[in-house]
Enzyme design. Structure first.
Site, PDB file in Angstrom:
ATOM      1  N   SER A 185      -4.577  -5.707   4.681  1.00  0.00           N
ATOM      2  CA  SER A 185      -3.423  -6.481   4.205  1.00  0.00           C
ATOM      3  C   SER A 185      -3.744  -7.945   4.448  1.00  0.00           C
ATOM      4  O   SER A 185      -4.510  -8.279   5.362  1.00  0.00           O
ATOM      5  CB  SER A 185      -2.175  -6.110   4.986  1.00  0.00           C
ATOM      6  OG  SER A 185      -1.205  -7.118   4.849  1.00  0.00           O
ATOM      7  N   TYR A 188       1.377  -4.073  13.029  1.00  0.00           N
ATOM      8  CA  TYR A 188       0.812  -3.964  11.672  1.00  0.00           C
ATOM      9  C   TYR A 188      -0.423  -4.862  11.522  1.00  0.00           C
ATOM     10  O   TYR A 188      -1.467  -4.432  11.031  1.00  0.00           O
ATOM     11  CB  TYR A 188       1.907  -4.354  10.670  1.00  0.00           C
ATOM     12  CG  TYR A 188       1.538  -4.175   9.214  1.00  0.00           C
ATOM     13  CD1 TYR A 188       1.620  -2.926   8.606  1.00  0.00           C
ATOM     14  CD2 TYR A 188       1.140  -5.255   8.433  1.00  0.00           C
ATOM     15  CE1 TYR A 188       1.308  -2.760   7.271  1.00  0.00           C
ATOM     16  CE2 TYR A 188       0.826  -5.105   7.097  1.00  0.00           C
ATOM     17  CZ  TYR A 188       0.913  -3.852   6.514  1.00  0.00           C
ATOM     18  OH  TYR A 188       0.603  -3.694   5.185  1.00  0.00           O
TER      19      TYR A 188
HETATM   20  N1  LIG Z   1       3.340  -3.405  -0.410  1.00  0.00           N
HETATM   21  C1  LIG Z   1       2.737  -4.435   0.099  1.00  0.00           C
HETATM   22  O1  LIG Z   1       3.173  -5.588  -0.041  1.00  0.00           O
HETATM   23  C2  LIG Z   1       1.453  -4.288   0.851  1.00  0.00           C
HETATM   24  C3  LIG Z   1       0.744  -5.445   1.185  1.00  0.00           C
HETATM   25  C4  LIG Z   1      -0.446  -5.318   1.881  1.00  0.00           C
HETATM   26  C5  LIG Z   1      -0.923  -4.084   2.247  1.00  0.00           C
HETATM   27  N2  LIG Z   1      -0.218  -2.983   1.905  1.00  0.00           N
HETATM   28  C6  LIG Z   1      -0.772  -1.695   2.330  1.00  0.00           C
HETATM   29  O2  LIG Z   1      -0.981  -0.867   1.205  1.00  0.00           O
HETATM   30  C7  LIG Z   1      -0.812   0.501   1.569  1.00  0.00           C
HETATM   31  C8  LIG Z   1       0.198   1.140   0.619  1.00  0.00           C
HETATM   32  O3  LIG Z   1       1.434   0.455   0.745  1.00  0.00           O
HETATM   33  P1  LIG Z   1       2.631   0.672  -0.269  1.00  0.00           P
HETATM   34  O4  LIG Z   1       3.360  -0.605  -0.341  1.00  0.00           O
HETATM   35  O5  LIG Z   1       2.127   1.315  -1.494  1.00  0.00           O
HETATM   36  O6  LIG Z   1       3.515   1.689   0.595  1.00  0.00           O
HETATM   37  P2  LIG Z   1       4.573   2.801   0.110  1.00  0.00           P
HETATM   38  O7  LIG Z   1       5.534   2.922   1.240  1.00  0.00           O
HETATM   39  O8  LIG Z   1       5.090   2.504  -1.243  1.00  0.00           O
HETATM   40  O9  LIG Z   1       3.660   4.107   0.042  1.00  0.00           O
HETATM   41  C9  LIG Z   1       3.018   4.602   1.161  1.00  0.00           C
HETATM   42  C10 LIG Z   1       2.832   6.101   0.995  1.00  0.00           C
HETATM   43  O10 LIG Z   1       2.146   6.567   2.169  1.00  0.00           O
HETATM   44  C11 LIG Z   1       2.749   7.786   2.567  1.00  0.00           C
HETATM   45  N3  LIG Z   1       2.547   7.944   4.012  1.00  0.00           N
HETATM   46  C12 LIG Z   1       3.075   7.227   5.022  1.00  0.00           C
HETATM   47  N4  LIG Z   1       2.669   7.704   6.199  1.00  0.00           N
HETATM   48  C13 LIG Z   1       1.864   8.761   5.942  1.00  0.00           C
HETATM   49  C14 LIG Z   1       1.144   9.679   6.751  1.00  0.00           C
HETATM   50  N5  LIG Z   1       1.184   9.601   8.088  1.00  0.00           N
HETATM   51  N6  LIG Z   1       0.421  10.635   6.142  1.00  0.00           N
HETATM   52  C15 LIG Z   1       0.388  10.745   4.787  1.00  0.00           C
HETATM   53  N7  LIG Z   1       1.057   9.900   3.980  1.00  0.00           N
HETATM   54  C16 LIG Z   1       1.792   8.925   4.540  1.00  0.00           C
HETATM   55  C17 LIG Z   1       4.223   7.654   2.211  1.00  0.00           C
HETATM   56  O11 LIG Z   1       4.843   8.922   2.085  1.00  0.00           O
HETATM   57  C18 LIG Z   1       4.146   6.883   0.905  1.00  0.00           C
HETATM   58  O12 LIG Z   1       4.112   7.758  -0.200  1.00  0.00           O
HETATM   59  C19 LIG Z   1      -0.363   0.499   3.027  1.00  0.00           C
HETATM   60  O13 LIG Z   1      -1.472   0.713   3.856  1.00  0.00           O
HETATM   61  C20 LIG Z   1       0.150  -0.905   3.225  1.00  0.00           C
HETATM   62  O14 LIG Z   1       0.057  -1.304   4.561  1.00  0.00           O
HETATM   63  C21 LIG Z   1       0.967  -3.043   1.209  1.00  0.00           C
END
Ligand SMILES: NC(=O)c1ccc[n+]([C@@H]2O[C@H](COP(=O)([O-])OP(=O)(O)OC[C@H]3O[C@@H](n4cnc5c(N)ncnc54)[C@H](O)[C@@H]3O)[C@@H](O)[C@H]2O)c1
Lengths: 105, 264
Positions: free
Chosen positions: B153, B165
């Protein structure tokens, strides 16, 4: 449409063109998809055998021994609640169908 | 590596960025494994891929569990015969400052909960480690060409309120250098590793964030909007195809310019 039962779950292998979809019944009666568009070109018997092999890897029969997860208590104020935790890693995989598990009294 | 004909596994593939990644790769002709904790999400994504004419399996699993990790790697290889791409999108946020002070006394009134710290480290760091480790094991033993993609991230820079985080994400961002260095040392040449560090992206995860803080952050984004999950998916597709991308972490933020380079 062949069906089979494994790990107390009923699976259905349904043809979709020259491919196969694999679904299973959830405890609430609904159906969930374990796979779609699989085993292109295979005949029904072969597709069913492949489906069973796949099911055995992703739905292993096991005994889930859910211990209290003392490392991750839920807290309400000062109160620590150590409840059963379904994500607890204490899971013993059993490589046989549950019906063949030895019964102990 | 060609996406067409490859096999990809995406954790957190049931929602947000992970969902966009599985759909992008499936559209380009990859066979995909959707791994997620939420069965409802898996079902929706597998159905969508079926409607696109793609090939998919869905595996409900928790990425923090070593047994579950072994199960979804094995299941993918059982279904499709190999594994080429592993993307670790499963992630959570549990924001909070390390200390909260009582406004009147100035004394500490609350500390960041260990449960909040541990849950984020378990999912975002240990979960990524387990998926990368076991995917690499399968790729080495199978002799298949592979790409490992940890998701970091932009907050690897250090975001106030995200000690848990940011600590996990800075570690995820380090993985490519360490893993590929190890591959070089051991003569493993068939697997690359590229981490992606998204900026603020339009997914349900952001609904869990402090919305005022998010609004303030967007003022520092040159693009003036959130990144779309599909834009991240397309970058990952490019990483698959471009062999020269390796042992690095790529930021995709829409031009996030923190004042003086420090996260706020
Ligand atoms: N959305 C953002 O702005 C952003 C920015 C930087 C990084 N990220 C990273 O990108 C990745 C995806 O984020 P997102 O925004 O798509 O999140 P999201 O919440 O939309 O989706 C995450 C998915 O992971 C699944 N999940 C959570 N814990 C789990 C576990 N222990 N085992 C299996 N599945 C699990 C959830 O059920 C969900 O479907 C994450 O690692 C997040 O930290 C997101």
């Amino acid at each position: 449409m062949p069906t089979f039962t494994y790990n107390d779950i009923t699976f259905t292998v349904a043809s979709s063109g020259d491919r196969w979809d694999l679904s299973y019944a959830l405890p609430n009666g609904a159906s969930a998809l374990a796979g779609a568009g699989l085993f292109a070109g295979l005949a029904e018997a072969e597709a069913t055998a492949r489906a069973l092999a796949l099911v055995k890897t992703i739905f292993p029969v096991g005994i889930k021994s859910v211990g209290p997860d003392v490392a991750h208590p839920n807290t309400i104020g000062d109160l620590k609640i150590v409840g059963p935790d379904v994500t607890h890693p204490n899971f013993i995989y059993w490589n046989k169908d549950s019906v063949s598990c030895p019964k102990q009294l | 590596m060609d996406i067409k004909g490859s096999v990809a596994l995406v954790t957190g593939g049931g929602n947000g960025i992970g969902e966009a990644v599985v759909k992008h790769l499936a559209r380009q002709g990859a066979k995909v494994a959707v791994v997620d904790m939420a069965q409802k999400n898996i079902d929706r994504v597998v159905k969508d891929i079926k409607e696109m004419g793609g090939e998919a399996i869905g595996i409900q699993a928790n990425v923090t569990s070593e047994a579950d990790t072994a199960r979804y790697i094995k299941g993918t290889v059982e279904a499709f015969g190999k594994l080429n791409i592993a993307v670790s999108c499963a992630g959570i946020i549990r924001d909070g400052t390390m200390l909260s002070l009582d406004k009147e006394t100035g004394q500490v009134s609350k500390k960041l909960d260990l449960a909040k710290w541990q849950a984020v480290i378990d999912t975002n760091l240990t979960g990524t480690f387990l998926t990368m480790r076991d995917a690499a094991e399968a790729m080495v033993n199978g002799g298949w060409e592979g790409l490992l993609v940890p998701i970091s991230s932009v907050n690897k820079a250090g975001q106030v309120g995200q000690l848990n985080y940011s600590s996990a994400k800075v570690a995820d961002a380090l993985m490519p250098k360490i893993i590929v260095g190890e591959f070089l040392m051991r003569g493993i040449r068939n697997i690359r590793c590229v981490a992606i560090a998204p900026g603020y992206t339009a997914t349900p995860m952001l609904t869990g964030m402090n919305q005022d803080a998010l609004k303030a952050i967007l003022e520092d984004v040159h693009l003036g909007r959130l990144v779309a999950p599909e834009e991240i998916a397309s970058l990952i597709g490019h990483c698959v195809e471009n062999q020269a991308l390796n042992a690095t972490t790529i930021e995709i933020t829409g031009g996030l310019c923190y004042p003086k380079g420090i996260a706020k």
